[in-house]
Design a protein around this motif. Structure first.
Motif, mmCIF file in Angstrom:
data_model
loop_
_atom_site.group_PDB
_atom_site.id
_atom_site.type_symbol
_atom_site.label_atom_id
_atom_site.label_comp_id
_atom_site.label_asym_id
_atom_site.label_seq_id
_atom_site.Cartn_x
_atom_site.Cartn_y
_atom_site.Cartn_z
ATOM 1 N N GLY A 110 55.181 49.538 51.811
ATOM 2 C CA GLY A 110 56.174 48.528 51.459
ATOM 3 C C GLY A 110 55.882 47.126 51.944
ATOM 4 O O GLY A 110 56.629 46.204 51.636
ATOM 5 N N ALA A 111 54.796 46.933 52.696
ATOM 6 C CA ALA A 111 54.452 45.608 53.230
ATOM 7 C C ALA A 111 53.211 45.067 52.525
ATOM 8 O O ALA A 111 52.322 45.833 52.124
ATOM 9 C CB ALA A 111 54.206 45.685 54.732
ATOM 10 N N ALA A 112 53.148 43.741 52.382
ATOM 11 C CA ALA A 112 51.995 43.116 51.732
ATOM 12 C C ALA A 112 50.716 43.450 52.480
ATOM 13 O O ALA A 112 50.654 43.378 53.709
ATOM 14 C CB ALA A 112 52.191 41.610 51.664
ATOM 15 N N ALA A 113 49.679 43.812 51.741
ATOM 16 C CA ALA A 113 48.396 44.171 52.337
ATOM 17 C C ALA A 113 47.282 43.211 51.956
ATOM 18 O O ALA A 113 46.163 43.328 52.452
ATOM 19 C CB ALA A 113 48.016 45.601 51.939
ATOM 20 N N GLY A 114 47.565 42.249 51.075
ATOM 21 C CA GLY A 114 46.564 41.262 50.701
ATOM 22 C C GLY A 114 46.068 41.424 49.272
ATOM 23 O O GLY A 114 46.280 42.449 48.626
ATOM 24 N N PHE A 115 45.397 40.386 48.802
ATOM 25 C CA PHE A 115 44.802 40.403 47.460
ATOM 26 C C PHE A 115 43.388 40.976 47.578
ATOM 27 O O PHE A 115 42.412 40.248 47.731
ATOM 28 C CB PHE A 115 44.801 38.995 46.868
ATOM 29 N N LYS A 116 43.296 42.286 47.484
ATOM 30 C CA LYS A 116 42.049 42.979 47.800
ATOM 31 C C LYS A 116 40.968 42.862 46.732
ATOM 32 O O LYS A 116 39.807 43.159 47.003
ATOM 33 C CB LYS A 116 42.345 44.463 48.039
ATOM 34 N N SER A 117 41.341 42.445 45.518
ATOM 35 C CA SER A 117 40.353 42.430 44.430
ATOM 36 C C SER A 117 39.672 41.081 44.238
ATOM 37 O O SER A 117 38.968 40.880 43.254
ATOM 38 C CB SER A 117 41.012 42.855 43.113
ATOM 39 N N ILE A 118 39.863 40.145 45.162
ATOM 40 C CA ILE A 118 39.179 38.850 45.069
ATOM 41 C C ILE A 118 37.666 39.070 45.135
ATOM 42 O O ILE A 118 37.168 39.893 45.896
ATOM 43 C CB ILE A 118 39.648 37.912 46.197
ATOM 44 N N LEU A 119 36.954 38.315 44.296
ATOM 45 C CA LEU A 119 35.496 38.407 44.160
ATOM 46 C C LEU A 119 35.051 39.682 43.467
ATOM 47 O O LEU A 119 33.876 40.015 43.491
ATOM 48 C CB LEU A 119 34.791 38.291 45.529
ATOM 49 N N LYS A 120 35.985 40.390 42.810
ATOM 50 C CA LYS A 120 35.617 41.581 42.053
ATOM 51 C C LYS A 120 35.812 41.379 40.558
ATOM 52 O O LYS A 120 35.857 42.305 39.789
ATOM 53 C CB LYS A 120 36.444 42.781 42.508
ATOM 54 N N GLY A 121 35.938 40.135 40.124
ATOM 55 C CA GLY A 121 36.137 39.856 38.712
ATOM 56 C C GLY A 121 34.856 40.022 37.920
ATOM 57 O O GLY A 121 33.782 40.265 38.460
#
Length: 267
Positions: A110-121
């Motif tokens: 339930g807590a924000a964990a971050g934008f983990k897919s950055i640099l995976k585009g």
């Protein structure tokens, strides 16, 4: 044709985007909290406002359509390519483009964990180094004052430099200090602003449609500066047969049974 003032469209579009994001977070258990589903729900909500627009407070007309990659996409990201043809008179036009890479906020218990897919585009290095490429960040925040859905945008090269901040749970939302509302950027695109008109960039975008990493969504728009001239869209042939007219988002596969008391696990 929809007759509407520009700011009224932005306000209505913002409300629709907020509702679409909330709809996805509420249905996380059914697989809706992923970039493709969020983007699809958002575009569907914008189509419902209208795709043939006469701006009451601007000497412009805009028509646009949403397209979606058919079949099984090569990527899981809900990226959006925007390509706009601007008719300055009945004979002359110029094409401009912009690209939005979709990134969702991940959650853990339930807590924000971050934008983990950055640099995976899936963009090639050329697009990443032009003003045409932006990230759109999807998020949902529960506060004492209520729920807040977020679709923010910033240039992708800047977000990539802020990778460690964006991927870290405690600091991920600091990137919003350097962003703006995505619907404000898209609204400007639909009146011919915020686009890259460089011929090489436009052609690279067109070539991108035929690549294995084709964007999953396309917004094709046309704008007329002439009062009695209906703007013509870029021919759909440039997108190839794999793109189909988009009306409604796909249905995801169920993930698990869900009750409202469950923690959201959006990983």
């Amino acid at each position: 044709m929809l007759g509407i003032k520009y700011q009224d469209w932005c306000n209505q579009a913002s409300a629709n985007v907020n509702q679409a994001i909330k709809s996805c977070i509420y249905r996380d258990a059914q697989g809706y909290w992923n970039e493709n589903m969020i983007t699809g729900e958002i575009l569907s909500s914008l189509i419902k406002i209208g795709t043939d627009i006469n701006w009451k407070d601007k000497p412009l007309k805009t028509v646009w359509q949403g397209l979606k990659l058919s079949g099984t996409p090569e990527t899981k990201y809900g990226d959006i390519a925007v390509i706009v043809r601007i008719w300055v008179n009945k004979e002359k036009y110029i094409d401009g483009v912009v690209f939005y890479e979709a990134k969702k906020q991940y959650f853990q218990n339930g807590a924000a964990a971050g934008f983990k897919s950055i640099l995976k585009g899936q963009l090639n290095k050329f697009i990443l180094n032009t003003s045409a490429c932006h990230a759109v960040l999807y998020d949902f925040i529960e506060t004492e004052n209520g729920e807040q859905a977020i679709a923010a945008t910033m240039q992708t090269p800047i977000l990539n430099l802020l990778e460690s901040i964006a991927k870290t749970a405690k600091t991920s939302r600091q990137v919003y200090d350097h962003s703006r509302l995505w619907i404000a950027a898209l609204g400007e695109n639909l009146i011919g602003r915020g686009l890259d008109f460089n011929n090489v960039t436009v052609q690279t975008m067109i070539d991108f449609f035929a690549s294995k990493a084709s964007p999953n969504f396309v917004i094709s728009a046309a704008i007329s500066f002439v009062e009695d001239f209906e703007p013509e869209l870029i021919p759909n042939s440039i997108f190839g047969e794999k793109y189909k007219d988009f009306k409604h988002p796909d249905q995801p596969s169920p993930r698990r049974l869900y009750t409202k008391s469950d923690d959201l696990d959006l990983s």
